[in-house]
Design a protein around this motif. Structure first.
Motif, mmCIF file in Angstrom:
data_model
loop_
_atom_site.group_PDB
_atom_site.id
_atom_site.type_symbol
_atom_site.label_atom_id
_atom_site.label_comp_id
_atom_site.label_asym_id
_atom_site.label_seq_id
_atom_site.Cartn_x
_atom_site.Cartn_y
_atom_site.Cartn_z
ATOM 1 N N VAL A 155 -4.484 -38.467 53.811
ATOM 2 C CA VAL A 155 -5.630 -37.606 54.113
ATOM 3 C C VAL A 155 -5.154 -36.247 54.587
ATOM 4 O O VAL A 155 -5.643 -35.197 54.157
ATOM 5 N N ALA A 156 -4.175 -36.237 55.486
ATOM 6 C CA ALA A 156 -3.661 -34.975 56.019
ATOM 7 C C ALA A 156 -3.073 -34.118 54.908
ATOM 8 O O ALA A 156 -3.260 -32.891 54.882
ATOM 9 N N ARG A 157 -2.350 -34.750 53.981
ATOM 10 C CA ARG A 157 -1.773 -33.985 52.879
ATOM 11 C C ARG A 157 -2.862 -33.409 51.975
ATOM 12 O O ARG A 157 -2.837 -32.235 51.598
ATOM 13 N N GLU A 158 -3.826 -34.257 51.608
ATOM 14 C CA GLU A 158 -4.812 -33.852 50.617
ATOM 15 C C GLU A 158 -5.808 -32.836 51.158
ATOM 16 O O GLU A 158 -6.144 -31.854 50.491
ATOM 17 N N VAL A 159 -6.281 -33.056 52.385
ATOM 18 C CA VAL A 159 -7.317 -32.188 52.929
ATOM 19 C C VAL A 159 -6.807 -30.774 53.123
ATOM 20 O O VAL A 159 -7.512 -29.795 52.854
ATOM 21 N N PHE A 160 -5.545 -30.643 53.562
ATOM 22 C CA PHE A 160 -5.029 -29.323 53.917
ATOM 23 C C PHE A 160 -4.101 -28.738 52.859
ATOM 24 O O PHE A 160 -3.461 -27.715 53.104
ATOM 25 N N THR A 212 6.886 -43.586 52.682
ATOM 26 C CA THR A 212 6.360 -42.289 52.270
ATOM 27 C C THR A 212 5.080 -41.915 52.967
ATOM 28 O O THR A 212 4.684 -40.755 52.926
ATOM 29 N N GLY A 213 4.396 -42.855 53.621
ATOM 30 C CA GLY A 213 3.183 -42.466 54.329
ATOM 31 C C GLY A 213 2.145 -43.559 54.331
ATOM 32 O O GLY A 213 2.294 -44.601 53.709
ATOM 33 N N SER A 214 1.072 -43.290 55.078
ATOM 34 C CA SER A 214 -0.028 -44.220 55.247
ATOM 35 C C SER A 214 -1.295 -43.567 54.732
ATOM 36 O O SER A 214 -1.304 -42.389 54.372
ATOM 37 N N VAL A 227 8.699 -32.944 74.031
ATOM 38 C CA VAL A 227 8.019 -33.212 72.760
ATOM 39 C C VAL A 227 6.594 -32.685 72.877
ATOM 40 O O VAL A 227 5.931 -32.897 73.902
ATOM 41 N N CYS A 228 6.120 -32.003 71.838
ATOM 42 C CA CYS A 228 4.718 -31.596 71.796
ATOM 43 C C CYS A 228 4.153 -31.890 70.410
ATOM 44 O O CYS A 228 4.893 -32.031 69.439
ATOM 45 N N PHE A 229 2.840 -32.014 70.351
ATOM 46 C CA PHE A 229 2.175 -32.205 69.062
ATOM 47 C C PHE A 229 0.773 -31.636 69.132
ATOM 48 O O PHE A 229 0.183 -31.532 70.208
ATOM 49 N N SER A 230 0.253 -31.255 67.968
ATOM 50 C CA SER A 230 -1.060 -30.607 67.903
ATOM 51 C C SER A 230 -1.874 -31.179 66.751
ATOM 52 O O SER A 230 -1.368 -31.293 65.625
ATOM 53 N N TYR A 231 -3.142 -31.546 67.042
ATOM 54 C CA TYR A 231 -4.081 -31.986 66.005
ATOM 55 C C TYR A 231 -3.471 -33.075 65.126
ATOM 56 O O TYR A 231 -3.525 -33.010 63.900
ATOM 57 N N LEU A 232 -2.903 -34.076 65.754
ATOM 58 C CA LEU A 232 -2.142 -35.102 65.027
ATOM 59 C C LEU A 232 -2.839 -36.441 64.940
ATOM 60 O O LEU A 232 -2.866 -37.070 63.873
ATOM 61 N N LEU A 233 -3.393 -36.958 66.036
ATOM 62 C CA LEU A 233 -3.714 -38.376 66.128
ATOM 63 C C LEU A 233 -4.844 -38.817 65.209
ATOM 64 O O LEU A 233 -5.000 -40.017 64.958
ATOM 65 N N ARG A 234 -5.650 -37.880 64.699
ATOM 66 C CA ARG A 234 -6.685 -38.260 63.728
ATOM 67 C C ARG A 234 -6.097 -38.530 62.351
ATOM 68 O O ARG A 234 -6.795 -39.031 61.469
ATOM 69 N N TYR A 235 -4.822 -38.218 62.144
ATOM 70 C CA TYR A 235 -4.222 -38.336 60.821
ATOM 71 C C TYR A 235 -3.162 -39.424 60.743
ATOM 72 O O TYR A 235 -2.376 -39.454 59.795
ATOM 73 N N ASP A 286 -2.656 -43.781 61.122
ATOM 74 C CA ASP A 286 -3.440 -45.021 61.118
ATOM 75 C C ASP A 286 -3.353 -45.774 62.432
ATOM 76 O O ASP A 286 -4.265 -46.527 62.780
ATOM 77 N N ALA A 287 -2.256 -45.570 63.158
ATOM 78 C CA ALA A 287 -2.050 -46.278 64.429
ATOM 79 C C ALA A 287 -1.613 -45.256 65.475
ATOM 80 O O ALA A 287 -0.409 -45.066 65.691
ATOM 81 N N PRO A 288 -2.557 -44.572 66.132
ATOM 82 C CA PRO A 288 -2.185 -43.533 67.099
ATOM 83 C C PRO A 288 -1.271 -44.026 68.208
ATOM 84 O O PRO A 288 -0.353 -43.310 68.624
ATOM 85 N N ALA A 289 -1.498 -45.244 68.707
ATOM 86 C CA ALA A 289 -0.648 -45.756 69.782
ATOM 87 C C ALA A 289 0.798 -45.890 69.322
ATOM 88 O O ALA A 289 1.736 -45.600 70.084
ATOM 89 N N GLU A 290 1.001 -46.330 68.083
ATOM 90 C CA GLU A 290 2.356 -46.458 67.563
ATOM 91 C C GLU A 290 3.016 -45.092 67.408
ATOM 92 O O GLU A 290 4.232 -44.945 67.645
ATOM 93 N N ALA A 291 2.243 -44.088 67.009
ATOM 94 C CA ALA A 291 2.799 -42.740 66.902
ATOM 95 C C ALA A 291 3.231 -42.223 68.268
ATOM 96 O O ALA A 291 4.281 -41.579 68.403
#
Length: 247
Positions: free
Chosen positions: A14-19, A7-9, A125-133, A135-140
């Motif tokens: 944080v991404a869910r709650e902040v926004f 369900t998430g990390s 594939v594209c993504f925006s404002y993702l890697l700060r949200y 826990d493991a950016p390299a894995e994403a």
């Protein structure tokens, strides 16, 4: 298509709650934080994606589907947008419907770390404002690259910290003092909290993961010809690369 396994990390939460309270006015927040430059940044990402003439595109952290719609308009491709924030997706679906693009843009719930798609099933594939949200950016990055066909393009947009001392000082003043107050005036306490969060999370991310780390992580994920461009004196960062062909 497979479904996410968890369900998430902490980063996802944080991404869910902040926004959570922002979807109707999320685009305005991006405009505020970027001094109105975010649309130009997005166009740079879309141009990178469009250059490969894709027919099927994945947009991760799609939010209210602004980039997904822009890619569909520019390329005519089918775009699948993924986000873990259901209110954002609901807003995005209304935006897609209003734009008359329901046949071209499909939005689904999912996590960048565990995408519900088969290997090599997207041309870009594209993504925006993702890697700060995450826990493991390299894995994403590895997971998103998994979904990209060999020879396909990946491109991204993130906020950045200006490298020049003068612009960096002005940026720090803006994000630490002006942005939270402007957010509160524009949208109340929810926007004030987001402004405060962003003022801390952006510099913290690049202290832990500097730009050269990002380049290496893209390369280690299986991307070649990795390039980057600082936007608007360094307030934004656009990156791109091509997935290596199988040996």
């Amino acid at each position: 298509m497979t479904m996410p396994r968890t369900t998430g990390s902490p980063g996802n939460r944080v991404a869910r709650e902040v926004f959570a309270d922002l979807p109707p006015r999320y685009d305005r927040l991006s405009w505020l934080l970027s001094f109105g430059q975010d649309r130009r940044w997005r166009r740079a990402v879309v141009a990178r994606i469009a250059g490969g003439q894709p027919r099927r595109v994945l947009d991760v952290a799609t939010g209210p589907a602004g980039v997904a719609l822009a890619v569909a308009r520019r390329t005519g491709a089918t775009v699948v947008g993924v986000d873990l924030n259901e209110p954002m997706l609901q807003r995005g679906r209304r935006t897609v419907e209003a734009a008359g693009r329901t046949g071209e843009v499909v939005l689904v719930a999912g996590r960048a770390e565990q995408l519900p798609f088969d290997d090599e099933c997207f041309d870009a594939v594209c993504f925006s404002y993702l890697l700060r949200y995450v826990d493991a950016p390299a894995e994403a990055l590895v997971e998103m690259t998994r979904c990209l066909r060999p020879g396909g393009t990946m491109a991204s947009l993130e906020f950045f910290v200006p490298p020049a001392a003068g612009w960096r000082a002005a940026w720090r003043l803006y994000v630490s003092a002006v942005l939270p107050v402007a957010g509160w005036m524009a949208g109340g306490s929810a926007w004030w909290r987001v402004g405060r969060f962003l003022s801390r999370s952006i510099p913290a991310h690049y202290r832990q993961y500097p730009l050269d780390w990002h380049v290496r992580a893209w390369e280690q994920a299986g991307l070649r010809d990795v390039g980057w461009r600082l936007m608007s004196r360094g307030g934004g960062l656009v990156m791109w690369g091509t997935k290596e062909a199988a040996p």
